[in-house]
Motif scaffolding. Structure first.
Motif, PDB file in Angstrom:
ATOM      1  N   GLN A 212     -19.967 -16.535  47.018  1.00 35.27           N
ATOM      2  CA  GLN A 212     -20.044 -15.331  46.189  1.00 35.27           C
ATOM      3  C   GLN A 212     -18.667 -14.730  45.911  1.00 35.27           C
ATOM      4  O   GLN A 212     -18.549 -13.771  45.155  1.00 35.27           O
ATOM      5  CB  GLN A 212     -20.952 -14.289  46.852  1.00 35.27           C
ATOM      6  N   GLY A 213     -17.633 -15.295  46.569  1.00 35.43           N
ATOM      7  CA  GLY A 213     -16.279 -14.810  46.323  1.00 35.43           C
ATOM      8  C   GLY A 213     -16.103 -13.372  46.762  1.00 35.43           C
ATOM      9  O   GLY A 213     -16.876 -12.862  47.564  1.00 35.43           O
ATOM     10  N   GLY A 214     -15.098 -12.708  46.198  1.00 38.52           N
ATOM     11  CA  GLY A 214     -14.852 -11.300  46.474  1.00 38.52           C
ATOM     12  C   GLY A 214     -14.786 -11.001  47.962  1.00 38.52           C
ATOM     13  O   GLY A 214     -14.214 -11.758  48.733  1.00 38.52           O
ATOM     14  N   GLN A 215     -15.426  -9.909  48.336  1.00 37.93           N
ATOM     15  CA  GLN A 215     -15.370  -9.429  49.714  1.00 37.93           C
ATOM     16  C   GLN A 215     -15.872 -10.452  50.723  1.00 37.93           C
ATOM     17  O   GLN A 215     -15.352 -10.563  51.817  1.00 37.93           O
ATOM     18  CB  GLN A 215     -16.209  -8.160  49.838  1.00 37.93           C
ATOM     19  N   HIS A 216     -16.917 -11.208  50.313  1.00 34.87           N
ATOM     20  CA  HIS A 216     -17.508 -12.157  51.261  1.00 34.87           C
ATOM     21  C   HIS A 216     -16.518 -13.249  51.653  1.00 34.87           C
ATOM     22  O   HIS A 216     -16.509 -13.711  52.780  1.00 34.87           O
ATOM     23  CB  HIS A 216     -18.762 -12.793  50.657  1.00 34.87           C
ATOM     24  N   ALA A 217     -15.719 -13.667  50.701  1.00 37.11           N
ATOM     25  CA  ALA A 217     -14.788 -14.764  50.958  1.00 37.11           C
ATOM     26  C   ALA A 217     -13.518 -14.294  51.664  1.00 37.11           C
ATOM     27  O   ALA A 217     -12.794 -15.103  52.235  1.00 37.11           O
ATOM     28  CB  ALA A 217     -14.433 -15.457  49.647  1.00 37.11           C
ATOM     29  N   VAL A 218     -13.278 -12.979  51.630  1.00 39.13           N
ATOM     30  CA  VAL A 218     -12.020 -12.443  52.168  1.00 39.13           C
ATOM     31  C   VAL A 218     -11.859 -12.766  53.660  1.00 39.13           C
ATOM     32  O   VAL A 218     -10.803 -13.213  54.094  1.00 39.13           O
ATOM     33  CB  VAL A 218     -11.909 -10.924  51.918  1.00 39.13           C
ATOM     34  N   VAL A 219     -12.903 -12.576  54.436  1.00 38.68           N
ATOM     35  CA  VAL A 219     -12.796 -12.815  55.879  1.00 38.68           C
ATOM     36  C   VAL A 219     -12.629 -14.304  56.163  1.00 38.68           C
ATOM     37  O   VAL A 219     -11.788 -14.705  56.972  1.00 38.68           O
ATOM     38  CB  VAL A 219     -14.004 -12.238  56.651  1.00 38.68           C
ATOM     39  N   ALA A 220     -13.405 -15.121  55.457  1.00 40.70           N
ATOM     40  CA  ALA A 220     -13.281 -16.576  55.637  1.00 40.70           C
ATOM     41  C   ALA A 220     -11.855 -17.020  55.318  1.00 40.70           C
ATOM     42  O   ALA A 220     -11.288 -17.865  56.008  1.00 40.70           O
ATOM     43  CB  ALA A 220     -14.277 -17.309  54.750  1.00 40.70           C
ATOM     44  N   GLU A 221     -11.270 -16.412  54.290  1.00 37.23           N
ATOM     45  CA  GLU A 221      -9.901 -16.753  53.904  1.00 37.23           C
ATOM     46  C   GLU A 221      -8.892 -16.253  54.949  1.00 37.23           C
ATOM     47  O   GLU A 221      -7.962 -16.961  55.312  1.00 37.23           O
ATOM     48  CB  GLU A 221      -9.586 -16.157  52.528  1.00 37.23           C
ATOM     49  N   ALA A 222      -9.114 -15.039  55.442  1.00 38.86           N
ATOM     50  CA  ALA A 222      -8.223 -14.496  56.477  1.00 38.86           C
ATOM     51  C   ALA A 222      -8.258 -15.380  57.721  1.00 38.86           C
ATOM     52  O   ALA A 222      -7.227 -15.666  58.334  1.00 38.86           O
ATOM     53  CB  ALA A 222      -8.641 -13.070  56.829  1.00 38.86           C
ATOM     54  N   LEU A 223      -9.442 -15.855  58.077  1.00 40.04           N
ATOM     55  CA  LEU A 223      -9.580 -16.669  59.289  1.00 40.04           C
ATOM     56  C   LEU A 223      -8.875 -18.022  59.152  1.00 40.04           C
ATOM     57  O   LEU A 223      -8.273 -18.498  60.110  1.00 40.04           O
ATOM     58  CB  LEU A 223     -11.061 -16.859  59.642  1.00 40.04           C
ATOM     59  N   ILE A 224      -8.899 -18.610  57.955  1.00 43.20           N
ATOM     60  CA  ILE A 224      -8.206 -19.897  57.794  1.00 43.20           C
ATOM     61  C   ILE A 224      -6.690 -19.679  57.813  1.00 43.20           C
ATOM     62  O   ILE A 224      -5.939 -20.509  58.322  1.00 43.20           O
ATOM     63  CB  ILE A 224      -8.662 -20.692  56.540  1.00 43.20           C
ATOM     64  N   HIS A 225      -6.241 -18.528  57.309  1.00 41.37           N
ATOM     65  CA  HIS A 225      -4.805 -18.237  57.363  1.00 41.37           C
ATOM     66  C   HIS A 225      -4.334 -18.051  58.805  1.00 41.37           C
ATOM     67  O   HIS A 225      -3.288 -18.556  59.194  1.00 41.37           O
ATOM     68  CB  HIS A 225      -4.478 -16.993  56.525  1.00 41.37           C
ATOM     69  N   ILE A 226      -5.121 -17.343  59.585  1.00 40.36           N
ATOM     70  CA  ILE A 226      -4.785 -17.155  61.006  1.00 40.36           C
ATOM     71  C   ILE A 226      -4.742 -18.505  61.701  1.00 40.36           C
ATOM     72  O   ILE A 226      -3.804 -18.834  62.436  1.00 40.36           O
ATOM     73  CB  ILE A 226      -5.824 -16.239  61.687  1.00 40.36           C
ATOM     74  N   SER A 227      -5.758 -19.298  61.429  1.00 38.86           N
ATOM     75  CA  SER A 227      -5.864 -20.608  62.057  1.00 38.86           C
ATOM     76  C   SER A 227      -4.670 -21.499  61.701  1.00 38.86           C
ATOM     77  O   SER A 227      -4.044 -22.101  62.585  1.00 38.86           O
ATOM     78  CB  SER A 227      -7.174 -21.248  61.599  1.00 38.86           C
ATOM     79  N   ASN A 228      -4.339 -21.550  60.415  1.00 35.06           N
ATOM     80  CA  ASN A 228      -3.199 -22.361  59.988  1.00 35.06           C
ATOM     81  C   ASN A 228      -1.887 -21.826  60.560  1.00 35.06           C
ATOM     82  O   ASN A 228      -1.038 -22.589  60.998  1.00 35.06           O
ATOM     83  CB  ASN A 228      -3.122 -22.411  58.455  1.00 35.06           C
ATOM     84  N   GLY A 229      -1.749 -20.495  60.554  1.00 35.08           N
ATOM     85  CA  GLY A 229      -0.528 -19.866  61.056  1.00 35.08           C
ATOM     86  C   GLY A 229      -0.287 -20.175  62.528  1.00 35.08           C
ATOM     87  O   GLY A 229       0.851 -20.325  62.970  1.00 35.08           O
ATOM     88  N   LEU A 230      -1.356 -20.274  63.278  1.00 39.46           N
ATOM     89  CA  LEU A 230      -1.250 -20.550  64.713  1.00 39.46           C
ATOM     90  C   LEU A 230      -1.361 -22.047  65.007  1.00 39.46           C
ATOM     91  O   LEU A 230      -1.408 -22.467  66.155  1.00 39.46           O
ATOM     92  CB  LEU A 230      -2.326 -19.780  65.485  1.00 39.46           C
ATOM     93  N   GLN A 231      -1.399 -22.830  63.945  1.00 39.83           N
ATOM     94  CA  GLN A 231      -1.520 -24.294  64.055  1.00 39.83           C
ATOM     95  C   GLN A 231      -2.743 -24.721  64.856  1.00 39.83           C
ATOM     96  O   GLN A 231      -2.681 -25.583  65.729  1.00 39.83           O
ATOM     97  CB  GLN A 231      -0.242 -24.898  64.625  1.00 39.83           C
ATOM     98  N   LEU A 232      -3.853 -24.068  64.554  1.00 38.32           N
ATOM     99  CA  LEU A 232      -5.125 -24.427  65.176  1.00 38.32           C
ATOM    100  C   LEU A 232      -5.950 -25.191  64.150  1.00 38.32           C
ATOM    101  O   LEU A 232      -5.735 -25.076  62.947  1.00 38.32           O
ATOM    102  CB  LEU A 232      -5.883 -23.162  65.599  1.00 38.32           C
ATOM    103  N   ARG A 233      -6.920 -25.964  64.654  1.00 35.93           N
ATOM    104  CA  ARG A 233      -7.859 -26.639  63.770  1.00 35.93           C
ATOM    105  C   ARG A 233      -9.024 -25.685  63.530  1.00 35.93           C
ATOM    106  O   ARG A 233      -9.558 -25.117  64.473  1.00 35.93           O
ATOM    107  CB  ARG A 233      -8.339 -27.929  64.430  1.00 35.93           C
TER     108      ARG A 233
END
Ligand code: C2E
Ligand code: CA
Ligand code: CA
Ligand code: CA
Length: 280
Positions: A212-233
Motif C-alpha cells: 500500500q506504500g505510504g505510511q505502511h511501507a515507511v517502517v519496513a523501509e526504515a528496518l531494512i536501512h537499519i539492517s543494512n547499516g548494521l550489516q545484518l541480514r
C-alpha cells in the motif's frame, strides 16, 4: 510439583486457575507425546527474493495428539514454557533439526539448505548451560556451527543477564543469531547494540501492508536501512503474495519467508523443492 528428566517443570500446583489447569493438562499430554514420538518438525524455506532459491529453512514443531489431532505450536508452546517442559522439548527440537540438517548435506551435497533455524524460547535461554547443550549437540551430530541459526525474540533476551551471556556463548561457537518477530518488542533498537545479532526477522505485521506504500511501507523501509547499516541480514516474514515480494525487493530486502514461497514442509519435501529449478 513434579520433576522428571533434566528439565524442571510443574504439572500441578494447588492454586491454579482454570487456564493454568488446562495448560497443566496440555503439558502432561505433551510430556507423553514427546516420549512416544507424537512430535515432528516441519521446515519452511527461507528464500532469496531475486531468484526464489532456498537459502535456509526454519524448523517449526508439530504435535499430533492421539485424540485431539493436530495441535499447533501456539496452542502448546506457552504451556510448555510455563511448566518448564520447553527445556526437554527444546532439546529434542534442537537435536532433531541438527540431525536433519546433516542428513540433507549427506543426501543433497551443495544443494542442501545453507542453514537450519531453530526457535529458542526465553525459558531455554534463561537456563544457564544452554550454550553448552548447543555445543554438545553440534559435536554429536557433526553439524558445522555456521549451519545452525538460533532464533530468539527480543523479550527473551531483554533485561536478562543469563540469557544475554548464553547468547554471547552461542555466538562464540560460530552459531548464527536471529532476532525473531523484529520490531514488535519494546526494546528492538537498544538490543541491537548489546545483543550479538546476525539476522533480523522482520515481523509479518510490517510485511502485510507493504504494497500500500505510504505510511505502511515507511517502517519496513526504515528496518531494512537499519539492517543494512548494521550489516545484518534481513528476512521478511510472512510474505504471502508476489506483490509483497516485489515491494520488499524494491525497498532493499533480499530474503523472505512465507506462504508465497512455501508452507512449512516435511523434510522429504524440502529435498524435492531443492531439486526443482527455483522460481519467483
Ligand atoms: P514464528 O517463529 O514467528 O514462526 C513463523 C510462523 O508463521 C509459523 O507458524 C509459520 O507457519 C507461520 N507462517 C509462515 N509463513 C506465513 C505466511 O505467509 N502467512 C501466515 N499467516 N503465516 C505464516 P507456526 O508454525 O504455527 O508457529 C507459530 C509460533 O510458534 C512460531 O512463530 C514460534 O514462535 C512458535 N514455535 C514454532 N515452532 C517452535 C519450536 O520448535 N520451538 C519454539 N520454542 N517455538 C516454536
Ligand atoms: Ca521464528
Ligand atoms: Ca517470526
Ligand atoms: Ca511469531
Amino acid at each position: 510439583a513434579k520433576s522428571q528428566g533434566r528439565g524442571r517443570y510443574v504439572v500441578y500446583a494447588p492454586d491454579m486457575d482454570q487456564r493454568g489447569a488446562e495448560q497443566a493438562r496440555i503439558a502432561a499430554d505433551l510430556r507423553v507425546g514427546l516420549d512416544t514420538g507424537q512430535l515432528h518438525l516441519l521446515y519452511q524455506p527461507i528464500v532469496a527474493i531475486a531468484d526464489g532459491s532456498v537459502y535456509g529453512v526454519e524448523a517449526l514443531v508439530r504435535w499430533t495428539h492421539p485424540q485431539r489431532g493436530p495441535v499447533g505450536p501456539v496452542d502448546f508452546i506457552p504451556a510448555a514454557e510455563r511448566t518448564g517442559l520447553i527445556v526437554p522439548l527444546g532439546a529434542w527440537i534442537l537435536g532433531e533439526a541438527c540431525r536433519q540438517a546433516v542428513r540433507w548435506q549427506q543426501e543433497l551435497g551443495d544443494r542442501a539448505p545453507r542453514t537450519v533455524s531453530v526457535n529458542v524460547s526465553a525459558r531455554q535461554l534463561r537456563e544457564a548451560g544452554f550454550a553448552a547443550d548447543v555445543a554438545a549437540v553440534l559435536l554429536q551430530t557433526g553439524l558445522a556451527p555456521d549451519r545452525l541459526t538460533v532464533e530468539v525474540t527480543e523479550t527473551a533476551v531483554f533485561d536478562d543477564g543469563t540469557a544475554m551471556a548464553e547468547l554471547h556463548a552461542i555466538k562464540a561457537l560460530g552459531v548464527t543469531i536471529a532476532l525473531d518477530d523484529f520490531g514488535t518488542g519494546h526494546s528492538s533498537l537498544g538490543l541491537l547494540r548489546t545483543c550479538p545479532v546476525d539476522t533480523l526477522k522482520v515481523d509479518k505485521s510490517f510485511v502485510d501492508n507493504v504494497t500500500q506504500g505510504g505510511q505502511h511501507a515507511v517502517v519496513a523501509e526504515a528496518l531494512i536501512h537499519i539492517s543494512n547499516g548494521l550489516q545484518l541480514r534481513a528476512v521478511a516474514e510472512g510474505v504471502e503474495t508476489a506483490e509483497q515480494a516485489d515491494a520488499l525487493y524494491r525497498l532493499g530486502y533480499r530474503y523472505a519467508q512465507g506462504y508465497h514461497y512455501a508452507r512449512p514442509l516435511p523434510a522429504a519435501e524440502v529435498g524435492q523443492r531443492l531439486s526443482q529449478p527455483a522460481s519467483r
